[in-house]
Design a protein around this motif. Structure first.
Motif, PDB file in Angstrom:
ATOM      1  N   GLU A   2       0.856  -1.187   0.000  1.00 59.40           N
ATOM      2  CA  GLU A   2       0.000   0.000   0.000  1.00 59.40           C
ATOM      3  C   GLU A   2       0.891   1.235   0.000  1.00 59.40           C
ATOM      4  OE1 GLU A   2      -2.581  -0.102   3.358  1.00 59.40           O
ATOM      5  OE2 GLU A   2      -3.706  -1.817   2.600  1.00 59.40           O
ATOM      6  N   LEU A   3       0.592   2.155  -0.885  1.00 59.61           N
ATOM      7  CA  LEU A   3       1.328   3.412  -0.931  1.00 59.61           C
ATOM      8  C   LEU A   3       0.749   4.348   0.120  1.00 59.61           C
ATOM      9  CD1 LEU A   3       1.470   3.636  -4.787  1.00 59.61           C
ATOM     10  CD2 LEU A   3       3.382   3.156  -3.269  1.00 59.61           C
ATOM     11  N   ARG A   4       1.618   4.935   0.924  1.00 59.88           N
ATOM     12  CA  ARG A   4       1.172   5.752   2.062  1.00 59.88           C
ATOM     13  C   ARG A   4       1.358   7.253   1.868  1.00 59.88           C
ATOM     14  NH1 ARG A   4      -2.140   2.825   5.148  1.00 59.88           N
ATOM     15  NH2 ARG A   4      -1.315   0.749   5.451  1.00 59.88           N
ATOM     16  N   SER A   5       2.107   7.650   0.827  1.00 60.50           N
ATOM     17  CA  SER A   5       2.329   9.083   0.626  1.00 60.50           C
ATOM     18  C   SER A   5       2.467   9.381  -0.859  1.00 60.50           C
ATOM     19  CB  SER A   5       3.602   9.537   1.357  1.00 60.50           C
ATOM     20  OG  SER A   5       4.758   9.005   0.721  1.00 60.50           O
ATOM     21  N   VAL A   6       2.206  10.617  -1.206  1.00 60.62           N
ATOM     22  CA  VAL A   6       2.389  11.053  -2.588  1.00 60.62           C
ATOM     23  C   VAL A   6       3.851  10.886  -2.977  1.00 60.62           C
ATOM     24  CG1 VAL A   6       2.323  13.069  -4.118  1.00 60.62           C
ATOM     25  CG2 VAL A   6       0.378  12.585  -2.613  1.00 60.62           C
ATOM     26  N   GLU A   7       4.758  11.108  -2.041  1.00 58.30           N
ATOM     27  CA  GLU A   7       6.188  10.948  -2.335  1.00 58.30           C
ATOM     28  C   GLU A   7       6.519   9.512  -2.728  1.00 58.30           C
ATOM     29  OE1 GLU A   7       9.426  12.557  -3.467  1.00 58.30           O
ATOM     30  OE2 GLU A   7       7.925  13.801  -2.490  1.00 58.30           O
ATOM     31  N   GLU A   8       5.977   8.528  -2.002  1.00 58.52           N
ATOM     32  CA  GLU A   8       6.178   7.116  -2.361  1.00 58.52           C
ATOM     33  C   GLU A   8       5.621   6.832  -3.753  1.00 58.52           C
ATOM     34  OE1 GLU A   8       4.475   4.275   0.316  1.00 58.52           O
ATOM     35  OE2 GLU A   8       5.815   4.808   1.956  1.00 58.52           O
ATOM     36  N   LEU A   9       4.445   7.366  -4.035  1.00 59.78           N
ATOM     37  CA  LEU A   9       3.830   7.164  -5.341  1.00 59.78           C
ATOM     38  C   LEU A   9       4.664   7.807  -6.442  1.00 59.78           C
ATOM     39  CD1 LEU A   9       1.588   6.188  -7.196  1.00 59.78           C
ATOM     40  CD2 LEU A   9       0.222   8.162  -6.474  1.00 59.78           C
ATOM     41  N   MET A  10       5.131   9.017  -6.216  1.00 55.78           N
ATOM     42  CA  MET A  10       5.978   9.692  -7.201  1.00 55.78           C
ATOM     43  C   MET A  10       7.251   8.880  -7.464  1.00 55.78           C
ATOM     44  SD  MET A  10       4.588  12.555  -8.354  1.00 55.78           S
ATOM     45  CE  MET A  10       5.939  13.578  -8.923  1.00 55.78           C
ATOM     46  N   ASP A  11       7.860   8.345  -6.416  1.00 51.35           N
ATOM     47  CA  ASP A  11       9.063   7.519  -6.591  1.00 51.35           C
ATOM     48  C   ASP A  11       8.756   6.300  -7.458  1.00 51.35           C
ATOM     49  OD1 ASP A  11      10.543   9.270  -5.044  1.00 51.35           O
ATOM     50  OD2 ASP A  11      10.498   8.008  -3.241  1.00 51.35           O
ATOM     51  N   LEU A  12       7.628   5.660  -7.199  1.00 53.85           N
ATOM     52  CA  LEU A  12       7.250   4.484  -7.974  1.00 53.85           C
ATOM     53  C   LEU A  12       6.982   4.857  -9.430  1.00 53.85           C
ATOM     54  CD1 LEU A  12       6.745   1.449  -7.819  1.00 53.85           C
ATOM     55  CD2 LEU A  12       4.380   1.959  -7.213  1.00 53.85           C
ATOM     56  N   LEU A  13       6.293   5.965  -9.650  1.00 48.43           N
ATOM     57  CA  LEU A  13       6.023   6.402 -11.018  1.00 48.43           C
ATOM     58  C   LEU A  13       7.315   6.793 -11.741  1.00 48.43           C
ATOM     59  CD1 LEU A  13       2.740   8.399 -10.395  1.00 48.43           C
ATOM     60  CD2 LEU A  13       2.959   6.284 -11.710  1.00 48.43           C
ATOM     61  N   HIS A  14       8.260   7.399 -11.027  1.00 55.30           N
ATOM     62  CA  HIS A  14       9.564   7.692 -11.634  1.00 55.30           C
ATOM     63  C   HIS A  14      10.257   6.404 -12.047  1.00 55.30           C
ATOM     64  CE1 HIS A  14      10.169  11.998 -11.484  1.00 55.30           C
ATOM     65  NE2 HIS A  14       9.667  12.042 -10.257  1.00 55.30           N
ATOM     66  N   ALA A  15      10.084   5.350 -11.261  1.00 54.47           N
ATOM     67  CA  ALA A  15      10.711   4.059 -11.561  1.00 54.47           C
ATOM     68  C   ALA A  15      10.129   3.417 -12.823  1.00 54.47           C
ATOM     69  CB  ALA A  15      10.555   3.114 -10.369  1.00 54.47           C
ATOM     70  N   CYS A  16       9.001   3.920 -13.293  1.00 50.39           N
ATOM     71  CA  CYS A  16       8.395   3.397 -14.519  1.00 50.39           C
ATOM     72  C   CYS A  16       9.213   3.769 -15.757  1.00 50.39           C
ATOM     73  CB  CYS A  16       6.970   3.939 -14.700  1.00 50.39           C
ATOM     74  SG  CYS A  16       5.758   3.279 -13.562  1.00 50.39           S
ATOM     75  N   ARG A  17      10.094   4.773 -15.630  1.00 52.14           N
ATOM     76  CA  ARG A  17      10.882   5.196 -16.792  1.00 52.14           C
ATOM     77  C   ARG A  17      11.767   4.038 -17.227  1.00 52.14           C
ATOM     78  NH1 ARG A  17      11.408   9.354 -19.540  1.00 52.14           N
ATOM     79  NH2 ARG A  17      10.596  10.887 -18.102  1.00 52.14           N
ATOM     80  N   GLY A  18      11.613   3.661 -18.485  1.00 46.13           N
ATOM     81  CA  GLY A  18      12.405   2.582 -19.042  1.00 46.13           C
ATOM     82  C   GLY A  18      11.889   1.194 -18.711  1.00 46.13           C
ATOM     83  N   ALA A  19      10.817   1.116 -17.941  1.00 48.72           N
ATOM     84  CA  ALA A  19      10.295  -0.198 -17.528  1.00 48.72           C
ATOM     85  C   ALA A  19       9.326  -0.732 -18.560  1.00 48.72           C
ATOM     86  CB  ALA A  19       9.602  -0.084 -16.172  1.00 48.72           C
ATOM     87  N   GLY A  20       9.431  -1.996 -18.793  1.00 49.53           N
ATOM     88  CA  GLY A  20       8.523  -2.792 -19.619  1.00 49.53           C
ATOM     89  C   GLY A  20       7.807  -2.067 -20.717  1.00 49.53           C
ATOM     90  N   GLY A  21       8.206  -2.000 -21.889  1.00 50.63           N
ATOM     91  CA  GLY A  21       7.480  -1.290 -22.930  1.00 50.63           C
ATOM     92  C   GLY A  21       6.083  -1.815 -23.165  1.00 50.63           C
ATOM     93  N   THR A  22       5.200  -0.971 -23.648  1.00 58.16           N
ATOM     94  CA  THR A  22       3.860  -1.383 -24.023  1.00 58.16           C
ATOM     95  C   THR A  22       3.753  -1.238 -25.546  1.00 58.16           C
ATOM     96  OG1 THR A  22       1.875  -0.022 -24.221  1.00 58.16           O
ATOM     97  CG2 THR A  22       3.272   0.520 -22.472  1.00 58.16           C
TER      98      THR A  22
END
Length: 159
Positions: A2-22
Motif C-alpha cells: 500500500e502506498l502511504r504518501s504522494v512521495e512514495e507514489l511519485m518515486d514508484l512512477l519515476h521508476a516506470c521510466r524505461g520499464a517494460g514497454g507497451t
C-alpha cells in the motif's frame, strides 16, 4: 503493498521510466512512464474537471512494477496499492479498467462510463515521442486527490 504518501507514489512512477514497454501505435515501444503520462494527459483533455479520473490514468500502471513479469492481476495490484492513498473511486476505476470488468453486476452507469473512458485513454496512450508533459506536473493533482480522500476519510470516521 500500500502506498502511504504522494512521495512514495511519485518515486514508484519515476521508476516506470524505461520499464517494460507497451505496444506502440506505429513504432517503438512506449515505456510505462510515458504510457502513464499519456493516459493521464488524454483524460485531462477529455475531462478537465475530473481529477480522480486523470489520476487513475496516471497510476493504472504501478502494478506492473510491483509484480513484474506476470501478465495478469496488474489492475487489482495497482488498485490495492493506490486505494489507501487516493481513495475508493480511483481504486475502483483502476481495478475495473481491465478487459471485461465493466460488466460486473451492480455497477453504476456513471462508473461504467468513466471506466470505458479510462480504457479508451489506456489504449490510445501508446504513441512514441508524444509530449505528455512531465511527472512532476502531476504532483499537485496527486496531493489534491490524496488530501481530499484523507479529509473525507476523517469525516467518515468521526461523524
Amino acid at each position: 503493498m500500500e502506498l502511504r504518501s504522494v512521495e512514495e507514489l511519485m518515486d514508484l512512477l519515476h521508476a516506470c521510466r524505461g520499464a517494460g514497454g507497451t505496444a506502440c501505435l506505429g513504432g517503438a515501444p512506449v515505456d510505462l512512464h510515458d504510457h502513464a503520462l499519456q493516459t493521464a494527459a488524454l483524460l485531462r483533455r477529455a475531462r478537465p474537471a475530473d481529477k480522480e479520473l486523470q489520476v487513475a490514468g496516471l497510476v493504472h500502471v504501478v502494478g506492473q512494477l510491483l509484480r513484474p513479469g506476470t501478465l495478469t492481476g496488474h489492475a487489482d495490484l495497482s488498485a490495492g496499492a493506490v486505494g489507501p492513498l487516493l481513495g475508493e473511486r480511483v481504486s475502483c476505476l483502476v481495478r475495473l479498467h481491465g478487459e471485461g470488468r465493466v460488466h460486473e453486476p451492480g455497477l453504476d452507469e456513471a462508473v461504467v462510463d468513466d471506466v470505458l473512458m479510462l480504457r479508451q485513454a489506456d489504449e490510445s496512450a501508446r504513441t512514441a515521442g508524444l509530449d505528455a508533459g512531465v511527472l512532476e506536473d502531476w504532483r499537485t493533482v496527486l496531493e489534491l486527490v490524496s488530501s481530499r480522500h484523507a479529509r473525507l476519510g476523517a469525516v467518515d470516521r468521526h461523524p
